[in-house]
Design a protein around this motif. Structure first.
Motif, mmCIF file in Angstrom:
data_model
loop_
_atom_site.group_PDB
_atom_site.id
_atom_site.type_symbol
_atom_site.label_atom_id
_atom_site.label_comp_id
_atom_site.label_asym_id
_atom_site.label_seq_id
_atom_site.Cartn_x
_atom_site.Cartn_y
_atom_site.Cartn_z
ATOM 1 N N ARG A 162 0.818 -1.337 -0.028
ATOM 2 C CA ARG A 162 0.018 -0.028 0.132
ATOM 3 C C ARG A 162 0.902 1.132 -0.003
ATOM 4 N N GLY A 163 2.002 1.087 -0.205
ATOM 5 C CA GLY A 163 3.072 2.327 -0.323
ATOM 6 C C GLY A 163 2.619 3.679 -0.897
ATOM 7 N N GLY A 164 1.672 3.551 -1.928
ATOM 8 C CA GLY A 164 1.141 4.827 -2.448
ATOM 9 C C GLY A 164 0.178 5.599 -1.484
ATOM 10 N N ASP A 165 -0.503 4.709 -0.457
ATOM 11 C CA ASP A 165 -1.573 5.209 0.407
ATOM 12 C C ASP A 165 -0.858 5.580 1.754
ATOM 13 N N VAL A 166 0.427 5.230 1.975
ATOM 14 C CA VAL A 166 1.117 5.701 3.165
ATOM 15 C C VAL A 166 1.423 7.129 3.124
ATOM 16 N N ALA A 167 0.811 8.131 4.175
ATOM 17 C CA ALA A 167 1.161 9.408 3.902
ATOM 18 C C ALA A 167 2.198 9.721 5.065
ATOM 19 N N LEU A 168 2.443 8.957 6.296
ATOM 20 C CA LEU A 168 3.297 9.109 7.215
ATOM 21 C C LEU A 168 3.595 7.769 7.700
ATOM 22 N N VAL A 169 4.924 7.723 8.055
ATOM 23 C CA VAL A 169 5.544 6.625 8.971
ATOM 24 C C VAL A 169 6.085 7.301 10.240
ATOM 25 N N PHE A 170 5.883 6.874 11.216
ATOM 26 C CA PHE A 170 6.270 7.441 12.736
ATOM 27 C C PHE A 170 7.224 6.098 13.333
ATOM 28 N N ALA A 171 8.490 6.178 13.003
ATOM 29 C CA ALA A 171 9.097 5.022 13.480
ATOM 30 C C ALA A 171 10.300 5.302 14.744
ATOM 31 N N ASP A 172 10.427 4.446 15.490
ATOM 32 C CA ASP A 172 11.468 4.657 16.455
ATOM 33 C C ASP A 172 12.874 3.995 15.722
ATOM 34 N N ILE A 173 13.829 4.557 16.369
ATOM 35 C CA ILE A 173 15.146 4.245 15.610
ATOM 36 C C ILE A 173 15.738 2.883 15.987
ATOM 37 N N ARG A 174 15.422 2.411 17.212
ATOM 38 C CA ARG A 174 16.071 1.108 17.866
ATOM 39 C C ARG A 174 14.581 0.298 17.602
ATOM 40 N N LEU A 175 14.902 -0.738 16.775
ATOM 41 C CA LEU A 175 13.823 -1.842 16.605
ATOM 42 C C LEU A 175 14.261 -3.216 16.555
ATOM 43 N N ALA A 176 13.391 -3.975 16.703
ATOM 44 C CA ALA A 176 13.786 -5.513 16.617
ATOM 45 C C ALA A 176 13.784 -5.820 15.122
ATOM 46 N N GLY A 177 14.790 -7.037 15.000
ATOM 47 C CA GLY A 177 14.933 -7.187 13.588
ATOM 48 C C GLY A 177 16.300 -6.815 13.018
ATOM 49 N N ALA A 178 16.628 -7.149 11.812
ATOM 50 C CA ALA A 178 17.616 -6.606 10.997
ATOM 51 C C ALA A 178 17.769 -5.243 10.887
ATOM 52 N N MET A 179 16.738 -4.558 10.484
ATOM 53 C CA MET A 179 16.770 -3.075 10.117
ATOM 54 C C MET A 179 16.482 -2.402 11.373
ATOM 55 N N ASP A 180 17.263 -1.124 11.459
ATOM 56 C CA ASP A 180 16.753 0.046 12.411
ATOM 57 C C ASP A 180 15.929 1.039 11.837
ATOM 58 N N GLY A 181 15.194 2.066 12.797
ATOM 59 C CA GLY A 181 14.564 2.680 12.107
ATOM 60 C C GLY A 181 15.242 3.684 11.099
ATOM 61 N N LEU A 182 16.375 4.002 11.305
ATOM 62 C CA LEU A 182 17.148 4.800 10.378
ATOM 63 C C LEU A 182 17.433 4.226 8.793
ATOM 64 N N GLN A 183 17.594 2.969 8.867
ATOM 65 C CA GLN A 183 17.777 2.325 7.680
ATOM 66 C C GLN A 183 16.300 2.210 6.917
ATOM 67 N N LEU A 184 15.416 2.093 7.921
ATOM 68 C CA LEU A 184 14.128 2.016 7.213
ATOM 69 C C LEU A 184 13.754 3.402 6.747
ATOM 70 N N ALA A 185 14.044 4.337 7.368
ATOM 71 C CA ALA A 185 13.557 5.713 6.958
ATOM 72 C C ALA A 185 14.345 6.140 5.599
ATOM 73 N N ARG A 186 15.691 5.728 5.312
ATOM 74 C CA ARG A 186 16.549 5.824 4.430
ATOM 75 C C ARG A 186 15.612 5.011 3.086
ATOM 76 N N ALA A 187 15.306 3.809 3.404
ATOM 77 C CA ALA A 187 14.712 2.896 2.502
ATOM 78 C C ALA A 187 13.432 3.873 1.899
ATOM 79 N N ILE A 188 12.662 4.193 2.794
ATOM 80 C CA ILE A 188 11.467 4.969 2.352
ATOM 81 C C ILE A 188 11.512 6.318 1.560
ATOM 82 N N ALA A 189 12.735 6.965 2.022
ATOM 83 C CA ALA A 189 12.909 8.070 1.378
ATOM 84 C C ALA A 189 13.330 7.860 -0.197
ATOM 85 N N THR A 190 13.832 6.468 -0.412
ATOM 86 C CA THR A 190 14.212 6.294 -1.666
ATOM 87 C C THR A 190 13.310 5.528 -2.689
ATOM 88 N N LEU A 191 12.387 4.856 -1.803
ATOM 89 C CA LEU A 191 11.568 3.977 -2.875
ATOM 90 C C LEU A 191 10.015 4.894 -2.744
#
Length: 173
Positions: free
Chosen positions: A92-121
């Motif tokens: 649903r990427g085209g419908d997502v208006a806002l992502v509110f993300a913590d920097i420290r997350l469980a999993g392989a990616m952190d919030g900064l990596q997520l933010a960079r991916a979103i800014a690019t894609l």
């Protein structure tokens, strides 16, 4: 009463709550309300629905952010990891208006990596990054991303949600 006054009142109420943590009885109440709202028809659903993603691995904090953002006209989806958020964005990427993300997350990616991916894609998506600690020196947020330190105020989060709903980024050429 003006929207700013309502926001200030909300902010003062939530400041102490977020700073002290969420009492168990309040967290249980938030979960019950959240469940009731999820089973009720959505205010805005369908192809025109705008979405807010809350990406936070601490359940109580995620549920608090979700309940704050449910005051908007947008649909709120909580994710406990960056990987889960990316899967929602792929659908649903085209419908997502806002992502509110913590920097420290469980999993392989952190919030900064997520933010960079979103800014690019998905460059039209507004990004708000939060954490209890400032990003390390030399670590830059993507252009246009906003940092809100924890404990965040509900008012600040709602202001960013309003900006995402009101002023979507211009189309990418």
């Amino acid at each position: 009463m003006k929207l700013d006054q309502i926001g200030q009142a909300l902010a003062s109420c939530y400041d102490n709550l977020v700073a002290e943590g969420i009492p168990d009885h309040l967290a249980a109440l938030v979960r019950r309300v959240d469940h009731a709202e999820r089973t009720a028809p959505l205010k805005a659903d369908g192809p025109e629905a705008r979405i807010v993603l809350v990406v936070e691995d601490e359940r109580d904090t995620r549920e608090l952010a979700e309940s704050v953002l449910e005051e908007t006209e947008m649909r709120v989806i909580g994710c406990d990891s960056a990987e889960r958020a990316l899967s929602v964005l792929q659908e649903r990427g085209g419908d997502v208006a806002l992502v509110f993300a913590d920097i420290r997350l469980a999993g392989a990616m952190d919030g900064l990596q997520l933010a960079r991916a979103i800014a690019t894609l998905w460059p039209r998506t507004r990004l708000v990054v939060t954490s209890g600690v400032e990003p390390e020196p030399g670590v830059a947020l993507p252009e246009g991303a906003v940092f809100i330190p924890k404990p965040w105020r509900a008012f600040d989060v709602l202001v960013e949600a309003e900006r995402a709903a009101r002023d979507p980024s211009p189309p990418v050429s």
